[in-house]
Design an enzyme around this catalytic site. Structure first.
Site, PDB file in Angstrom:
ATOM      1  N   GLY D 155      32.687  43.301  29.339  1.00  0.00           N
ATOM      2  CA  GLY D 155      32.117  44.620  29.099  1.00  0.00           C
ATOM      3  C   GLY D 155      31.280  45.079  30.274  1.00  0.00           C
ATOM      4  O   GLY D 155      30.882  44.287  31.132  1.00  0.00           O
ATOM      5  N   CYS D 156      30.995  46.362  30.307  1.00  0.00           N
ATOM      6  CA  CYS D 156      30.266  46.944  31.434  1.00  0.00           C
ATOM      7  C   CYS D 156      28.833  46.417  31.506  1.00  0.00           C
ATOM      8  O   CYS D 156      28.393  45.946  32.566  1.00  0.00           O
ATOM      9  CB  CYS D 156      30.291  48.467  31.345  1.00  0.00           C
ATOM     10  SG  CYS D 156      29.745  49.130  29.760  1.00  0.00           S
ATOM     11  N   TYR D 157      28.115  46.497  30.392  1.00  0.00           N
ATOM     12  CA  TYR D 157      26.731  45.987  30.400  1.00  0.00           C
ATOM     13  C   TYR D 157      26.690  44.482  30.650  1.00  0.00           C
ATOM     14  O   TYR D 157      25.839  44.008  31.418  1.00  0.00           O
ATOM     15  CB  TYR D 157      26.050  46.280  29.063  1.00  0.00           C
ATOM     16  CG  TYR D 157      25.695  47.721  28.799  1.00  0.00           C
ATOM     17  CD1 TYR D 157      24.799  48.409  29.609  1.00  0.00           C
ATOM     18  CD2 TYR D 157      26.211  48.387  27.694  1.00  0.00           C
ATOM     19  CE1 TYR D 157      24.437  49.731  29.330  1.00  0.00           C
ATOM     20  CE2 TYR D 157      25.852  49.703  27.405  1.00  0.00           C
ATOM     21  CZ  TYR D 157      24.970  50.365  28.216  1.00  0.00           C
ATOM     22  OH  TYR D 157      24.614  51.664  27.932  1.00  0.00           O
ATOM     23  N   GLU D 312      25.901  48.997  39.042  1.00  0.00           N
ATOM     24  CA  GLU D 312      27.355  48.959  39.204  1.00  0.00           C
ATOM     25  C   GLU D 312      27.921  50.284  38.709  1.00  0.00           C
ATOM     26  O   GLU D 312      27.237  51.060  38.062  1.00  0.00           O
ATOM     27  CB  GLU D 312      27.957  47.819  38.370  1.00  0.00           C
ATOM     28  CG  GLU D 312      27.781  48.076  36.866  1.00  0.00           C
ATOM     29  CD  GLU D 312      28.467  47.085  35.939  1.00  0.00           C
ATOM     30  OE1 GLU D 312      28.804  45.976  36.378  1.00  0.00           O
ATOM     31  OE2 GLU D 312      28.635  47.439  34.763  1.00  0.00           O
TER      32      GLU D 312
END
Lengths: 344, 344, 344, 344
Positions: D155-157, D312
């Protein structure tokens, strides 16, 4: 009518002060000043801030020595929206002239003069005044503000952080050892009205700054009575602050106790709004252009942690609005201006 | 490999040039310079523009007299991302050293030196060079660019405006009398990388500027061969331009003729994209970070008017990208970099 | 106290109306409604618009047939912030109940019913009411508004465009042949409060829409008495409109005549502000959250053109604020709320 | 050339994948799909994402049963940018057809199937596949990815959080008792491409969400091997994540040890960039449109705390870019696309 002056009127906080005074039914806007050296001296306030064209068409007076000799005599109340050290230099004169002084800088926020060289970069020359100044966190220090002649209006981040933390700390609901962790994001106006690469439109982007060294960390710790970790961030919006605070609760503390602490602290406040339901979390858009500070929280009883959220307008509840709150308390005025403007 | 220098590398256009050169398979990035007096001299380019950390970690060289004596000898091609007058002073030296010069300022965009005192505020001291310089509107002047030693890369607004207008003007489809009306909105990067109140985050807001007096108005008129009304606006976004052009068509011109003129002009271009269907209009988000210029149009045959839309990235097709296009033409290189980056 | 209802209160314009009424010393906020089918029925208005927590904590009533049978009897004044066709259906009932109706939709803005199928997509079933409705452009139709029972509050773009154009048109200063060219950029709130890909945060980007076919073009033309070219754009900001209007002046018209026409039209207005000096052009940030419309202009006598600028808040002077202006006129109230809120 | 398919190509992550594949010299873009029921089926990808006009003009194929029967046979590598549960349903078929699968959903990120009912709202029907899937955090699991047939792209986080935390956790530098506190702000694209009030332009404003209950909290804890407090926030920008992590260090840990841990972990990475000097903190603008994750940190030895920062692009290193990184590892390809695009 209480006659008011604003020194440092060209900045974002200064013009907010002028606008709030002008709309306040019991305050009268006298003169507004900038430093004698400022290029803005002699202009109309509405020329600097086009939004106030037709509304605040008064001249910005350079604060020469001659002017300074009169400010505190011509006005009942003087707001200082000046640099920290400048405030410490002006306040004694104004107080001696008989004016009440509301200082929006950090110049009088610490009882201990030793903070200043370390966090503000100058030696404080008024240590006795530091002891007399009242920290103007309106919901917590109202009684002291009512009789104060010199009010140190709190910083923007400390106002949000302390409004979230104090009810739990005062009620003994926080773990003694683990530091509260405060992460906050502020709009760019928090950096003041000046040309700089940092504030330049194309350079602004979400990022932390002043990590483990920002001067609002000792202010929060001092007023809370314990150490905290505070990390401020610059956000890509003009105004508003969201502070997210993570705390370890004392052993066995329940969600119900947390809720009760907030309601006890703020149910009678016209300025603090509580979000019991986290479905709607405090948000910049709900507080910007108002004097509200919105508080939400959520408790995880299993792990003994809570996350607390505070949102405010950094220029209003975080600066000019709280200064007016303090003026209302000091002079026994109505509860202006805790209303909201337009919807977006 | 063509060895390239960039003078004025600390600005937004300069660093775009450096980045495009570094990625171009047939160009080699030599030295990048700032003026000898700049505070940025000696820093790393990636220190000024954090995005390029690890990618453009080369020093920014102060352009001292000693350095200047070598630039055009050490490089085949020199890009000038400098102030207008500075470009006019540097170009003769660089040309004499044997380099090809791409000037991104307005210093060589007019054949007539008399424009300069009026619109640029200085007397042009190289009137003979003005006559030799080629206006680098790549889709229209490709042949001349191929043999030019001095290319005047067009301004950002003129690129968008001329790309929209020239196909109709060249095809004789416009009314002779009524002025084309150009309204354009640019991102803040168009004002350059510098600290100023105008570019300050909290001050930026959509509004027109330079009304009836912007220096891109004579540039557009000069290249189009007729008068226009041009009104630029500052928008609250970092990069991109949308130009909306309203024209009166010549008697009896049809929508079909307009469409044909665009397709004839641009069907073979890798840089211009045509939107036949106005359901999707050219938009900042479709061109930003690319070298495209997107063109859309709609004709009202009943009233004889058309609305033409051009969108581009002011720093790429409006500056650095078009400079690379001209370099590709001049040195017979591949059609780089007309690709798109990421999606939002 | 004039008792007011708002129908369509869940939208951005509706909640602005409710907020303005609640703050107005001579208006009283009665019920606020949404359509019977709305998912928002029964919620608190402050639940839909968190900003108004503690300020507008009243329920949003579904407008059932039973409710509708009482609205115009229980309220002196009803504001319709509803879809165009819905307004045309509700107004006859409300008028028959004895209420004054301020319609913020386009449902009653044209005397000629034939406009509706073409530009609004429905047959208008109240052609007789169309003839009775008064177009509520407050600075120009004040006398008619004072006695109107049905006011068609103007569209957002027409308000800005007409405020800029009418002084020159009425004074005979415009060329008869060439169409005024209006380019305008609106904030996203102009599209209403609803989930759509068009309004989705990541999709919004500056671009024109409705080119040569937007329904505000006939509204402007109708009220101005001549054809115009109008191109609206979506901008990446929540609220505000800037309209930039390019006109050909009649033969020999001077800058002084243009200036006099504006001052004659608006010097006594509390809502229109004139920018004589183009150094400061009208800008979104100066009008957002206020009921002002700011007007600037510049004349090029040599070519006989002028550029006119108007800036307003689309939800206030462009909708709810002008509706309150009309209510003030209709009921002889004070000149509320032409004040400004906070500074950024 | 490795032939690739993208399922779920209409979304923001999907189109990024398609664009990265199209530019990758060793990957070939085959078919791109949407669900059979999607309204986007049959359109051009560049029609959905205008930015890719002329660049990704391929049709979006509805994933009918007939199509599904061929996907894994016609392509070597299939990227799933689909809903969590949909991924769990598609993966077995694709694997059985012989394709390598990179799943960008959360469908295969946990070895323990019991997480799914609680945090994802469905019973996982492929518990055996969960055990085979490799968690594709590229800098930490490269060896496992090289031989995996099913990669669960993080996942992104979690990507941002784990990149910041793992070097210190693995080196034993963190206090065992106190939970790391992660505060992160994401751009709106993290919520996907869909019409909703939450994503609506006028509703977006900085605020926390999913407090103490977001599904990325167990993902981070699972991969880190310890509990954390994770509070995500929605920010008012389209793409990018900044995660600010506050940790209590183990007794006696020095700033030097922290620095060494980061350099040991990432000095050979082309994707992670380290900011030793906090004068320049990681920032959205430095990483957006790139595959970089930037890491900064600061240690307060006196109190034994550290603040770690990771930035990011949520759609690239946080999704599509990391998927390509994993593809490069799996198929032994070059280190594409760890380059940067344009400068702002």
């Amino acid at each position: 009518m209480i006659r008011c002056a604003v020194i440092g009127a060209s900045g974002y906080t200064g013009v907010e002060l002028a606008a709030l005074i002008a709309r306040h039914p019991q305050l009268e806007l006298g003169k507004v000043y900038v430093s004698a050296a400022s290029v803005d001296g002699g202009k109309q306030l509405s020329q600097l801030h086009g939004r106030f064209l037709g509304l605040l068409d008064l001249p910005v007076t350079p604060l020469t020595d001659d002017e300074l000799a009169q400010v505190g005599k011509q006005h009942d109340l003087v707001f200082l929206a000046t640099e920290h050290q400048v405030s410490t230099q002006l306040a004694p004169t104004l107080l001696a002239q008989g004016a009440v002084v509301m200082d929006l800088s950090g110049g009088f926020r610490f009882a201990d003069a030793e903070v200043y060289p370390k966090f503000y970069g100058f030696e404080h020359e008024q240590p006795e005044l530091l002891k007399k100044a009242v920290y103007g966190l309106a919901e917590w220090n109202a009684d002291a503000v009512k009789t104060a002649d010199l009010v140190a209006v709190p910083g923007c981040y400390p106002t949000a952080s302390l409004t979230a933390l104090k009810p739990l700390q005062e009620a003994g609901l926080l773990d003694d050892v683990q530091y509260p962790v405060i992460n906050a994001v502020s709009g760019v106006s928090g950096a003041g009205r000046k040309a700089s690469m940092t504030n330049s439109f194309c350079e602004v982007s979400l990022h932390p700054y002043g990590v483990l060294g920002h001067r609002h960390q000792p202010e929060i710790s001092d007023q809370l009575g314990r150490d905290v970790i505070f990390t401020p961030h610059l956000g890509n919006f003009p105004r508003g602050i969201v502070a997210t605070v993570t705390v370890k609760l004392a052993q066995g503390v329940t969600a119900e106790q947390v809720s009760q602490a907030y309601h006890k602290a703020y149910d009678s406040s016209s300025c603090v709004r509580l979000y019991d339901e986290m479905g709607q979390t405090p948000s910049i858009k709900n507080v910007v252009n108002t004097c509200h500070v919105d508080i939400g929280w959520k408790v995880d009883e299993a792990s003994g942690h809570a996350v607390l959220i505070a949102a405010e307008d950094n220029l209003l509840k975080g600066a000019a609005g709280q200064a007016i709150q303090c003026a209302n308390l000091r002079f026994g005025l109505i509860d202006f201006p805790f209303e909201s403007g337009a919807a977006l």
